[in-house]
Each structure stands twice: as structure tokens, then as C-alpha cells.
Scaffold this active site. Structure first.
Site, PDB file in Angstrom:
ATOM      1  N   LYS A   1      35.494  32.391  26.753  1.00 15.85           N
ATOM      2  CA  LYS A   1      35.098  33.774  27.033  1.00 15.85           C
ATOM      3  C   LYS A   1      33.954  34.240  26.138  1.00 15.85           C
ATOM      4  CE  LYS A   1      35.409  37.607  29.259  1.00 15.85           C
ATOM      5  NZ  LYS A   1      34.921  37.646  30.657  1.00 15.85           N
TER       6      LYS A   1
ATOM      7  N   SER B   1       7.555  27.834  36.849  1.00 15.80           N
ATOM      8  CA  SER B   1       9.009  27.935  36.924  1.00 15.80           C
ATOM      9  C   SER B   1       9.444  28.837  38.080  1.00 15.80           C
ATOM     10  CB  SER B   1       9.567  28.399  35.580  1.00 15.80           C
ATOM     11  OG  SER B   1      10.905  27.973  35.420  1.00 15.80           O
TER      12      SER B   1
END
Length: 269
Positions: A138, A86
Site C-alpha cells: 500500500k 515518448s
């Protein structure tokens, strides 16, 4: 403009080790070492990677620093150890040449973002959250409620953007088309031998093989021993019995803590 190596008295090779999860602390240590490589004008760098990857921004900054060294004429060879997956791959493709052991675990090209929905647990024990927010997204990935469909779509767009950046860098670094990279960039892992067949690494061999290759690329003496920069500070726990197991547990804990609410280029076995 390339550095005038033949007018320099220093004909040495640098070695920098990137091991463990890629975090902010890793970035600071490795970037400091890479700056020293540039300041001391080493003609070659042996980059040893033994990492499952980690945070996106930190991986990108290390990759960018390696590309700046190459632009100045430094020959960069990456040596993949037990694992370079990765984000470790993202950093590694900044090298001019990649060497991996036949059994190295590599690949895992992809992006992961995880959150924890603990709403049922909170409900059982009588905990309730009151949230006041400025916008509908949010408190995305808040543990006290599941994701809404709109939130999931928004996060998927974020993941897709990060994935596209990853694929592009691998394609550029390995001289491949984006379509070819996407053919195997689905999160799967490979052995070093498999990665060579795919074009993800150049040669099979150990770190000694990579060192000799870097020496040849920079026209240095192949018996030259590298100067290791940016060594991790030795902790008191390293003197205790079972210190390697303690370090492995620390790395595992670090990976688990990273895994909540962050976009990661990380192999999670």
C-alpha cells in the site's frame, strides 16, 4: 460510414497544437478541440506536436480521440516540431501520415517510473514515519524507505505492461511488426532524419509541408489556411520580458513534479 464531404459547404482544414508536457490540463484542451473538429466535420486535421510526452492515460485518451476522427473519414497529418518524444510519439502514431523536421528530437519509446528514497535524509534530521496500511504494497514508493525486492518486481511488471501497450500502438500505427519496433524502442532518441530511416515518420519537412500534404489527402486547395482550434489561453506573464524563459521553467518544473511516483511516457533529458 465516412462523412459526405462533397455535400458540405465547409471545405476547411483544422489545426490543433499539442505543446508542452502531456498532462490532464493538456488532455482537456486537446480533447475539446478534437470534439470540435468532429462536430464541424472538418475533412482534414493538421496536428502540430511539440511535446516530450507525459502521463500515460492522458496520452492514450488523445490517441483514441484521433482514431475516432480517422474512423469518421477525417485525414489526420501530424507535424513534429522541435521535439515529439515518448507520449508525443504515442499520440503522433494515430495520424495517417507523420512529417518531422530533419532535426526533430523524437523516439524515447519506453516507460519510466521514479520514486525518491529520502530515508537517510530523514534519519539525519531525526524524522521518522509510522505507517499503518492494509496490505504490504500500500505504501509502495514511499520516500521514507527503499524499495523491497518484491516491490521492485511488482513495479517492473507494471512497467512491462505499459511498455507492451506502447509498442503495440506504435506497431499498429506505423504498420510494423512488434519485433521491429522493439528493435529501437529502448528509450533512445532519434533525429527526424533517423526516425524516417526507421519508419517512425513518413516524410521530412516543416509544418507548411505537412499542411500541404493534409490538403492533398483531403482533396482540398493547397493554399487553404487551417483554422486553429483549442488555443492555449494567453497568460499575463506572456507580456513580460523573458516570458519564453518563464514558460520553459514552468514546463521543467511540471516534468519534475510529474516524475515522482507516476508511470510516464516521457523523455527526460
Amino acid at each position: 460510414m465516412a462523412w459526405p464531404w462533397r455535400r458540405k459547404s465547409r471545405r476547411k482544414m483544422a489545426r490543433v497544437v499539442l505543446d508542452g508536457p502531456i498532462t490532464g490540463a493538456t488532455r482537456l484542451r486537446v480533447l475539446k478541440a478534437l470534439r470540435e473538429v468532429g462536430e464541424r466535420e472538418f475533412p482534414a486535421l493538421l496536428l502540430r506536436i511539440d511535446s516530450p510526452g507525459g502521463t500515460v492515460g492522458d496520452s492514450q485518451e488523445i490517441h483514441a480521440a484521433l482514431m475516432r476522427l480517422r474512423d469518421k473519414g477525417c485525414k489526420v497529418v501530424a507535424s513534429f516540431g522541435n521535439i515529439s518524444a515518448s507520449g508525443g510519439v504515442y499520440v503522433g502514431v494515430a495520424a495517417e501520415t507523420i512529417v518531422a523536421n530533419p532535426g526533430t528530437i523524437t523516439g524515447s519509446i519506453g516507460v519510466i517510473l521514479r520514486g525518491n528514497d529520502l530515508s537517510r535524509v530523514f534519519e539525519r534530521i531525526g524524522i521518522r514515519f509510522d505507517t499503518v496500511k492494509s496490505g504490504p504494497f500500500k505504501d509502495i514508493l514511499s520516500p521514507d524507505r527503499p524499495l523491497s525486492d518484491a516491490e521492485r518486481a511488482l513495479l517492473q511488471e507494471l512497467i512491462d505492461s505499459s511498455y507492451d501497450q506502447f509498442v503495440g500502438v506504435v506497431a499498429d500505427g506505423r504498420g510494423m511488426s512488434r519485433e521491429a519496433v522493439k528493435g529501437f524502442a529502448d528509450g533512445r532518441v532519434f533525429s527526424g532524419a533517423q526516425a524516417k530511416e526507421l519508419g517512425l515518420v513518413d516524410e521530412l519537412g516543416d509544418e507548411e509541408h505537412a499542411r500541404r500534404l493534409a490538403a492533398r489527402l483531403a482533396e482540398l486547395d493547397e493554399e487553404l489556411r487551417p483554422v486553429t482550434l483549442g488555443k492555449s489561453r494567453r497568460k499575463l506573464t506572456s507580456l513580460l520580458p523573458g516570458s519564453q524563459l518563464i514558460q520553459q521553467l514552468q514546463n521543467r518544473l511540471c516534468i519534475e513534479l510529474m516524475g515522482s511516483g507516476q508511470v510516464l511516457w516521457l523523455y527526460r533529458p
